[in-house]
Design a protein around this motif. Structure first.
Motif, PDB file in Angstrom:
ATOM      1  N   THR A 108      -8.364  -1.626   4.709  1.00  0.00           N
ATOM      2  CA  THR A 108      -7.257  -1.131   5.218  1.00  0.00           C
ATOM      3  C   THR A 108      -6.298  -0.170   3.688  1.00  0.00           C
ATOM      4  O   THR A 108      -7.626   0.033   2.939  1.00  0.00           O
ATOM      5  CB  THR A 108      -6.521  -2.649   4.939  1.00  0.00           C
ATOM      6  N   SER A 110      -2.853   0.629   1.524  1.00  0.00           N
ATOM      7  CA  SER A 110      -1.283   0.288   1.559  1.00  0.00           C
ATOM      8  C   SER A 110      -0.587   0.878   0.681  1.00  0.00           C
ATOM      9  O   SER A 110      -1.098   1.356  -0.190  1.00  0.00           O
ATOM     10  CB  SER A 110      -1.107  -1.247   1.395  1.00  0.00           C
ATOM     11  N   SER A 119       1.658  -1.330   5.151  1.00  0.00           N
ATOM     12  CA  SER A 119       0.510  -1.304   5.336  1.00  0.00           C
ATOM     13  C   SER A 119      -0.860  -0.398   7.362  1.00  0.00           C
ATOM     14  O   SER A 119      -0.232  -0.088   7.793  1.00  0.00           O
ATOM     15  CB  SER A 119      -0.555  -2.528   5.345  1.00  0.00           C
ATOM     16  N   HIS A 120      -1.777   0.389   6.558  1.00  0.00           N
ATOM     17  CA  HIS A 120      -2.844   1.092   7.820  1.00  0.00           C
ATOM     18  C   HIS A 120      -3.795   0.211   7.719  1.00  0.00           C
ATOM     19  O   HIS A 120      -4.534  -0.339   6.422  1.00  0.00           O
ATOM     20  CB  HIS A 120      -3.213   2.368   7.793  1.00  0.00           C
ATOM     21  N   LYS A 131      -4.288   1.236  12.766  1.00  0.00           N
ATOM     22  CA  LYS A 131      -2.606   0.584  12.915  1.00  0.00           C
ATOM     23  C   LYS A 131      -1.849   0.562  12.282  1.00  0.00           C
ATOM     24  O   LYS A 131      -2.273   0.121  10.574  1.00  0.00           O
ATOM     25  CB  LYS A 131      -2.933  -1.195  13.458  1.00  0.00           C
ATOM     26  N   GLU A 132      -0.551   0.504  12.384  1.00  0.00           N
ATOM     27  CA  GLU A 132       0.549   0.484  10.976  1.00  0.00           C
ATOM     28  C   GLU A 132       1.349  -0.620  11.403  1.00  0.00           C
ATOM     29  O   GLU A 132       1.946  -0.920  12.554  1.00  0.00           O
ATOM     30  CB  GLU A 132       1.063   2.073  11.439  1.00  0.00           C
ATOM     31  N   SER A 133       1.460  -0.501   9.983  1.00  0.00           N
ATOM     32  CA  SER A 133       2.859  -1.661  10.451  1.00  0.00           C
ATOM     33  C   SER A 133       4.237  -1.548   9.001  1.00  0.00           C
ATOM     34  O   SER A 133       3.274  -1.381   7.993  1.00  0.00           O
ATOM     35  CB  SER A 133       2.119  -2.697   9.476  1.00  0.00           C
ATOM     36  N   TYR A 173       8.038  -9.321   9.189  1.00  0.00           N
ATOM     37  CA  TYR A 173       7.488  -9.162   8.420  1.00  0.00           C
ATOM     38  C   TYR A 173       6.518  -9.562   7.587  1.00  0.00           C
ATOM     39  O   TYR A 173       7.253 -10.500   6.066  1.00  0.00           O
ATOM     40  CB  TYR A 173       7.553  -7.964   7.625  1.00  0.00           C
TER      41      TYR A 173
END
Length: 307
Positions: A108, A110, A119-120, A131-133, A173
Motif C-alpha cells: 500500500t 497512502s 490510499s492505494h 485499488k483506490e480508497s 471511510y
C-alpha cells in the motif's frame, strides 16, 4: 521465449520536506507506485510499504512449497514435544495460513493532504491495477476513533483501533488495524500512523470552520445518539441535551468532578447526589464524534484540559 514481465513504475518522488505518517524521514528506496492526486490539497505526509528493490511477486509454486514446509515442520515439532496430534494439526494449519498470506504480494501507499486522504493497495504483482480508497474532507461530517487494549487473564495481548469517518452520502471511510504495544505507539509503517495523522489534519480542517458556528449559536455542538443526544461546549459552560430532560446548561465553575479515565468522560454538577442520576453525565470517548476537536474545545472554550 519468455515474455518480459511488465512492472508499474511511478515517476513521482516526494519533496525532501515530506515525512512519513509517523514523522520519520522517508527512505531513498521508498516506491510510491501511485502519485497523490491534487484533490487532497497540499501534501502533509506520505508512506509506502513497497521498496524499489522488492521483486515483482513470488510464484504460486514457491509459496506452496514454503507453506508446506512450515506446516510439516510445525506439525512434527509439536507432535514430538507434546504428543498432541490435534493440537499439532490446528497449530500447523494456522501457521500455514499466516505463511501463505505473508508471502503474497500485498503493498500500500497512502497520502494525507490538507483537503483529504487516499490510499492505494497493490495486490498480486506490480503490473496489477491498484485499488483506490479516497476521502475528501468536504464529503464527511464526523470521525469516530476507537482504540481497545486487549487483555487475557490480566496480561496484555494486543491493541486494536478503528477510525470511522461518516460521509454525507451515508457511507463510511474506515481505517482499522492492530499492533502489540501496550503503552507506546506502534512501530513506523503501521497503518495506525496513517489514521493518527489523518485525524490530526481532519481536526485542523474542522477547527477552521468553528468560528462561524460559535458566532451563530454561542457554542460548538457534538451530536450523539442514545439517551444523551448532544454535548455542547461554549465559553465557560457545557450543555447536555438528553432525550428525557432536553437541554441542560452547566457552568464549568459549578462542576464538582470532571474526569477522563479508561476511555470514559464524566462530568458531575456540585449539587448532584450519589443516589440520583440528575446532574451526572458520562459517555465513552469512542462515542463522541470528532473527539480530538472536542478536547480542544473543552480546553479553549471551557477551560477543561488533561495532561
Amino acid at each position: 521465449m519468455n515474455k518480459p514481465t511488465s512492472t508499474r513504475v511511478s515517476s513521482w518522488q516526494p519533496h525532501s520536506e515530506i515525512k512519513s505518517h509517523s514523522g520519520s524521514p522517508l527512505t531513498v528506496d521508498a516506491d510510491f507506485f501511485m502519485p497523490p492526486p491534487p484533490t487532497i490539497g497540499e501534501l502533509i505526509s506520505a508512506d509506502t510499504t513497497l521498496k524499489t528493490s522488492t521483486s515483482n511477486s513470488m510464484s504460486t509454486a514457491a509459496r506452496c512449497t514454503i507453506t508446506l514446509l512450515v506446516a510439516v515442520a510445525v506439525f512434527i515439532l509439536i507432535l514430538l514435544l507434546f504428543h498432541e496430534a490435534i493440537a499439532a494439526l490446528i497449530t500447523s494449519g494456522i501457521l500455514s495460513f499466516l505463511t501463505w498470506n505473508s508471502t503474497q504480494f500485498n503493498h500500500t501507499c497512502s497520502y494525507v493532504g490538507t483537503k483529504g486522504l487516499i490510499s492505494h493497495k497493490l495486490l498480486a504483482s506490480r503490473s496489477a491495477m491498484p485499488k483506490e480508497s479516497l476521502l475528501l474532507f468536504t464529503d464527511a461530517h464526523s470521525l469516530y476513533a476507537k482504540t481497545i487494549r486487549n487483555y487475557t487473564n490480566g496480561f496484555y495481548t494486543s491493541t486494536t483501533y478503528t477510525y470511522t469517518w461518516k460521509k454525507n452520502s451515508g457511507n463510511e471511510y474506515v481505517i482499522t488495524g492492530g499492533y502489540q504495544s501496550e503503552k507506546n505507539p506502534p512501530k513506523d509503517g503501521d497503518n495506525w500512523h496513517f489514521a493518527n495523522t489523518s485525524e490530526s489534519v481532519w481536526s485542523s480542517y474542522l477547527l477552521s470552520t468553528l468560528d462561524a458556528q460559535i458566532d451563530r449559536d454561542g457554542f460548538v455542538e457534538f451530536s450523539m445518539g442514545g439517551a444523551l443526544q448532544a454535548v455542547r461546549v461554549g465559553p465557560g459552560f457545557m450543555e447536555f441535551v438528553t432525550r428525557k430532560d432536553g437541554s441542560q446548561r452547566v457552568m464549568v465553575a459549578d462542576m464538582r468532578d470532571i474526569s477522563l479515565g479508561s476511555g470514559t468522560f464524566q462530568f458531575k454538577h456540585q449539587d448532584a447526589r450519589w443516589w440520583s442520576g440528575k446532574g451526572k453525565y458520562s459517555f465513552e470517548y469512542a462515542n463522541i464524534p470528532n473527539a480530538r476537536v472536542f478536547l480542544i474545545c473543552l480546553s479553549e472554550l471551557a477551560g477543561i484540559s488533561w495532561d
